[in-house]
Design a protein around this motif. Sequence first.
Motif, PDB file in Angstrom:
ATOM      1  N   ARG A 127       0.854  -1.197   0.000  1.00  0.00           N
ATOM      2  CA  ARG A 127       0.000   0.000   0.000  1.00  0.00           C
ATOM      3  C   ARG A 127       0.881   1.235   0.000  1.00  0.00           C
ATOM      4  NH1 ARG A 127      -4.637   0.029   4.038  1.00  0.00           N
ATOM      5  NH2 ARG A 127      -5.753  -0.894   2.281  1.00  0.00           N
ATOM      6  N   LEU A 141       2.807   0.324 -10.654  1.00  0.00           N
ATOM      7  CA  LEU A 141       2.254  -1.044 -10.651  1.00  0.00           C
ATOM      8  C   LEU A 141       3.184  -2.017 -11.376  1.00  0.00           C
ATOM      9  CD1 LEU A 141      -1.525  -0.217 -11.275  1.00  0.00           C
ATOM     10  CD2 LEU A 141      -0.457  -0.900  -9.111  1.00  0.00           C
ATOM     11  N   TYR A 151      -0.434  -8.276  -4.900  1.00  0.00           N
ATOM     12  CA  TYR A 151      -1.519  -7.294  -4.933  1.00  0.00           C
ATOM     13  C   TYR A 151      -1.065  -5.942  -4.393  1.00  0.00           C
ATOM     14  CZ  TYR A 151      -2.375  -7.786   0.109  1.00  0.00           C
ATOM     15  OH  TYR A 151      -2.253  -7.760   1.469  1.00  0.00           O
ATOM     16  N   ASP A 152      -1.826  -4.932  -4.834  1.00  0.00           N
ATOM     17  CA  ASP A 152      -1.629  -3.561  -4.378  1.00  0.00           C
ATOM     18  C   ASP A 152      -2.970  -3.058  -3.848  1.00  0.00           C
ATOM     19  OD1 ASP A 152      -0.366  -0.842  -4.332  1.00  0.00           O
ATOM     20  OD2 ASP A 152      -2.027  -0.464  -5.704  1.00  0.00           O
ATOM     21  N   SER A 153      -2.917  -2.221  -2.805  1.00  0.00           N
ATOM     22  CA  SER A 153      -4.156  -1.619  -2.302  1.00  0.00           C
ATOM     23  C   SER A 153      -3.898  -0.141  -2.065  1.00  0.00           C
ATOM     24  CB  SER A 153      -4.594  -2.303  -1.004  1.00  0.00           C
ATOM     25  OG  SER A 153      -5.779  -1.693  -0.509  1.00  0.00           O
ATOM     26  N   THR A 177      -0.658  -4.269 -16.550  1.00  0.00           N
ATOM     27  CA  THR A 177       0.161  -3.062 -16.534  1.00  0.00           C
ATOM     28  C   THR A 177       0.669  -2.738 -17.942  1.00  0.00           C
ATOM     29  OG1 THR A 177       2.189  -4.262 -16.148  1.00  0.00           O
ATOM     30  CG2 THR A 177       0.929  -3.620 -14.198  1.00  0.00           C
ATOM     31  N   GLU A 185      -5.388  -5.243  -8.028  1.00  0.00           N
ATOM     32  CA  GLU A 185      -5.604  -3.976  -7.322  1.00  0.00           C
ATOM     33  C   GLU A 185      -6.831  -4.138  -6.423  1.00  0.00           C
ATOM     34  OE1 GLU A 185      -3.871  -1.185  -7.003  1.00  0.00           O
ATOM     35  OE2 GLU A 185      -5.445  -0.419  -5.672  1.00  0.00           O
ATOM     36  N   PRO A 187      -8.979  -1.749  -4.396  1.00  0.00           N
ATOM     37  CA  PRO A 187      -9.184  -0.328  -4.096  1.00  0.00           C
ATOM     38  C   PRO A 187      -9.822  -0.115  -2.727  1.00  0.00           C
ATOM     39  CG  PRO A 187     -10.790  -1.082  -5.704  1.00  0.00           C
ATOM     40  CD  PRO A 187      -9.899  -2.254  -5.420  1.00  0.00           C
TER      41      PRO A 187
END
Length: 288
Positions: A127, A141, A151-153, A177, A185, A187
Amino acid sequence: MYNNRQSIIQNTMTVDVEDYYQVSAFSKNIAISDWGNMESRVVRNTERILQIFDDYAIKATFFVLGWVARQEPGLVRNIANEGHEVASHGYSHQLIYTQTPELFREETIRSKQLLEDITGNVVNGYRAASYSITKKSLWALDILAEAGFKYDSSIFPVRHDNYGIPGSATEAYVVETKKGHKIIEYPLSTYKFLGQILPVAGGGYFRLYPYWLSRYFYKNINKTSKPFVFYIHPWEIDPAQPRIKASWFSEFRHYNNLVKCENRFTQLLGEFSFSTMEDILKIQGLIS
Ligand SMILES: [Zn+2]
């Protein structure tokens, strides 16, 4: 005593582990070079959150700032030993869209490695400081995927002065990407209320809205069989933290309703079900 949970939907509980003087709202007032001279409260506040999670039998994802992990490796070990997920909140809490890709890559790899060395576990989640993956910094990303994050948040689908991609997806999704990598992602949660898209994912918003209103948003999200993402910072349950002089608005954002936050937070934990981000993404079949 604690369980008054009517909802069976598992929501995502996250903690951004940083100290009160490291927040973006105070970045103009306190330089990184001064961080080491400040009174440290992150261990005691995070331990308090760990105790609360133990009381309510909740597992969470802790996005730990690399700078904090370097100072307090024992805290990171405690988080992992209690069965929570340790993830990365970057290293220096600088906004990504103010960094070069080279600096971001170096810091990101360094902070992931540090957390993995401390816990012995692979770190899958990331994050960004102040949700600073925006249209200006989507290149991040690619770097996250290349660094091995699953994963990304970091993307807030709202309009805000410092962050947000208004209109972007509101549930977890696969991002392809620019370089052709894939990363999930997840959110931050929003709710459409009176024609406005409101951020409802926790933190300052949870302190701003009365509890009954937050509960109304979360219940309605769960009614549509969807989980919400909640975040809190250790300093948000510490009304006795040293005061930092900043602009009126920055002070409001940071100090508003700190004194009410812990009670609201425990009320929330009693009424809704939560798990780690990794577990929720596994339930959704987005990561293995
Ligand atoms: Zn942060």
